[in-house]
Scaffold this motif. Sequence first.
Motif, PDB file in Angstrom:
ATOM      1  N   TYR A   1      -0.611   8.011   8.434  1.00  0.00           N
ATOM      2  CA  TYR A   1       0.014   6.231   8.055  1.00  0.00           C
ATOM      3  C   TYR A   1       1.171   6.671   6.870  1.00  0.00           C
ATOM      4  O   TYR A   1       0.770   5.602   5.903  1.00  0.00           O
ATOM      5  N   ILE A   2       1.813   7.323   7.404  1.00  0.00           N
ATOM      6  CA  ILE A   2       3.367   7.786   6.572  1.00  0.00           C
ATOM      7  C   ILE A   2       4.198   5.995   6.493  1.00  0.00           C
ATOM      8  O   ILE A   2       3.808   5.269   7.545  1.00  0.00           O
ATOM      9  N   VAL A   3       4.645   5.314   5.563  1.00  0.00           N
ATOM     10  CA  VAL A   3       5.058   4.062   5.163  1.00  0.00           C
ATOM     11  C   VAL A   3       6.628   4.861   5.533  1.00  0.00           C
ATOM     12  O   VAL A   3       6.927   5.450   4.810  1.00  0.00           O
TER      13      VAL A   3
ATOM     14  N   THR B   1       0.052   3.621   1.428  1.00  0.00           N
ATOM     15  CA  THR B   1       0.630   3.953   2.996  1.00  0.00           C
ATOM     16  C   THR B   1       0.426   2.561   4.118  1.00  0.00           C
ATOM     17  O   THR B   1       0.526   1.833   3.138  1.00  0.00           O
ATOM     18  N   LYS B   2       0.527   3.047   5.066  1.00  0.00           N
ATOM     19  CA  LYS B   2       1.510   1.586   6.209  1.00  0.00           C
ATOM     20  C   LYS B   2      -0.662   1.841   6.815  1.00  0.00           C
ATOM     21  O   LYS B   2      -0.616   2.374   7.935  1.00  0.00           O
TER      22      LYS B   2
ATOM     23  N   GLY C   1      -6.574   4.434   7.766  1.00  0.00           N
ATOM     24  CA  GLY C   1      -5.301   4.114   6.482  1.00  0.00           C
ATOM     25  C   GLY C   1      -4.943   3.713   5.250  1.00  0.00           C
ATOM     26  O   GLY C   1      -4.280   3.457   4.606  1.00  0.00           O
TER      27      GLY C   1
ATOM     28  N   LYS D   1      -3.784   0.584   9.338  1.00  0.00           N
ATOM     29  CA  LYS D   1      -3.598   0.103  11.389  1.00  0.00           C
ATOM     30  C   LYS D   1      -5.368  -0.339  11.519  1.00  0.00           C
ATOM     31  O   LYS D   1      -6.033   0.168  10.746  1.00  0.00           O
TER      32      LYS D   1
ATOM     33  N   PHE E   1       0.441  -1.359  -0.161  1.00  0.00           N
ATOM     34  CA  PHE E   1       0.105  -0.036   0.345  1.00  0.00           C
ATOM     35  C   PHE E   1       1.011   1.135   0.220  1.00  0.00           C
ATOM     36  O   PHE E   1       2.016   1.837   0.861  1.00  0.00           O
TER      37      PHE E   1
END
Lengths: 171, 458
Positions: free
Chosen positions: B366-368, A123-124, A140, A126, A121
Amino acid sequence: MYARYLKRFKAHLSALLLSLVTLLTPSIVYAAEGHNHDHSSPSDTATPEQRTATAFSKREFAVTQLSRDGMYRVSLFSDQAPIPLKKIHTWTVHLETIAGDVVEGAKLYVFGGMPIHKHGFPTKPKIEQYLGNGDYTVEGIKFDMPGSWEMRFNIQDKEKQDRAVFHIELR
Amino acid sequence: MRYFTLNCGNLGWAGGNSGLFTNLIKYFTYLTPFLLLGYCAANLAAQTQTDASLALLENVHRWSADELSDLKRLMLESLGPPPNIDNNRVAEKDGAAILGHKLFFDKRLSLNGQVACASCHQPERYFTDGLSTAQGIATVLRNTPTIVGIRHSQWFFLDGRTDSLWSQAMGPLENEREHGGNRAQYAHRVYADTKLRRDYEKLFGVMPALHDTSRFPQQAGPVADETARQNWQKMGTEERNAITEVFVNLTKSIAAYELLLNPSPAKFDRYVKAALAKDEHDMREIFTAEEAQGLRLFISKAMCTLCHNGPLFSDFGFHNVATPPRSLKAYDWGRYKGVDAVLKSEFNCRGVYNDSKEKSCEELDYIVSDKDHTLGSFKAPSLRNVSKTAPYMHAGQYQTLNQVIHHYNNPPSTKVGKSDLMDIDLNPSERTQLEAFLHTLDSEIAAEPKWLREPSLE
């Protein structure tokens, strides 16, 4: 009389041979060059992986399946319809035992991406909140392009561990 | 066997020149019809080949329903509203764009009075500078990206170390290799100029009392320069906040100007419109077979749309494409450092200078940050007008599109992080077609001409 013509023919055979070579050479050259002209043809697009769950039309998603080792019944719902592209949004995952009891306080991890393109993704995401009734928020999530996506869940509840994979086709 | 040899006697070597001449005429008379036949046969062969190619390319303008929906997604008119610019309260004010325009071209916003934003972001070069790496006060370590269309990105700089367009402008202004100045200097510049000060105060209210240089030194800022940094450290908190606020307001004005720079439709967009209307005649008028085939490769075999997708031909995400490092002595870690920087910055979405009422900072939330994904990754640029933004890659490693395509076809071993590249295998014709397609993304900038040149200083 014919013998005379035949004799003439034979006398000029070398000239004929020369002409034949002249005739054939350009064709040979073109034929040789022709192999270098690669005719590009439209390629096949990648075939999507085999799906284990179906996405409804109009980009809404509501799917239930057994976890990999059969310990849980896992349901995944998109909170938005249609499922947005290039926007961070939330999904809901619902967890039950196979006996039908909701699972509370489980530790859930979510990851995934586009398996064919080998990336995750953008984004990460959660598992952020427990809403009660076995419902957990998946926050997210962002799909940055259409195609074949995967949402994978690792589930840990007391000593039990299992996982579930959902395939999502976005158009 | 003697019939198979040229009877040299007949050619008249022994007999003299006239004999040779007559015989040559004789042989040519026999030869000519065969030569003509040979020529026609060769032409026929060639024609058959061309016809075969054309027959194949007849289908080049035929697109399946799936392909058409892919193409539609790449059209400029499919561009949705830009991401939230609420973080900048003057983003859409005309007065701010006018002030920002003046500041953008103002060379005095630099250490030596020679460097403006427009020195590297040159309007005539699609807001780039034609150099591998930029040249400010000193040589910069990265390539100058374009500003056109940048409002659609969530992150700024090649490593995305800021999350708003206005906070991006602060970077080069205080970077010792770029403008080499400091925020107090810039605040004083505006304060001392009647017109700039008037423009500023109309938008942001009365400026602080900068004439009092005991409180507000001429040179002060959290910068590399010794004097300026020491002055900054000696200043009171109130004074530092006041100067910082002026600095932020100036960059918000610059952002308001930059928001006006967007690409206009290209030949590509006209082609897709014709394709959607199933108008083959128009399609053939607009695109050559080569360009159409290049487009087909772009959305399929060459896999460009993995990163270069959407109406601006970029997802504005961070990808590692195994670019050879600019320097083998100091690798550029790209997004890996950028994530750290944006999370720590006092000017990010979570900071006090974000004018948005909602303050929802999801991109930061939600940053990677996984090293696997960020090390050696850089932001994918928009490919609209890519033919105008050479040299290419984060340190301008490639001078031509041909070299870029060759790189993707045959990438070197990755020196930094893990490559995101998929294997593609384009033959020379396909590479030419792909390059031809990229040129169809050329267009104008959709802004009034006045924004594309030095402002009047009124």
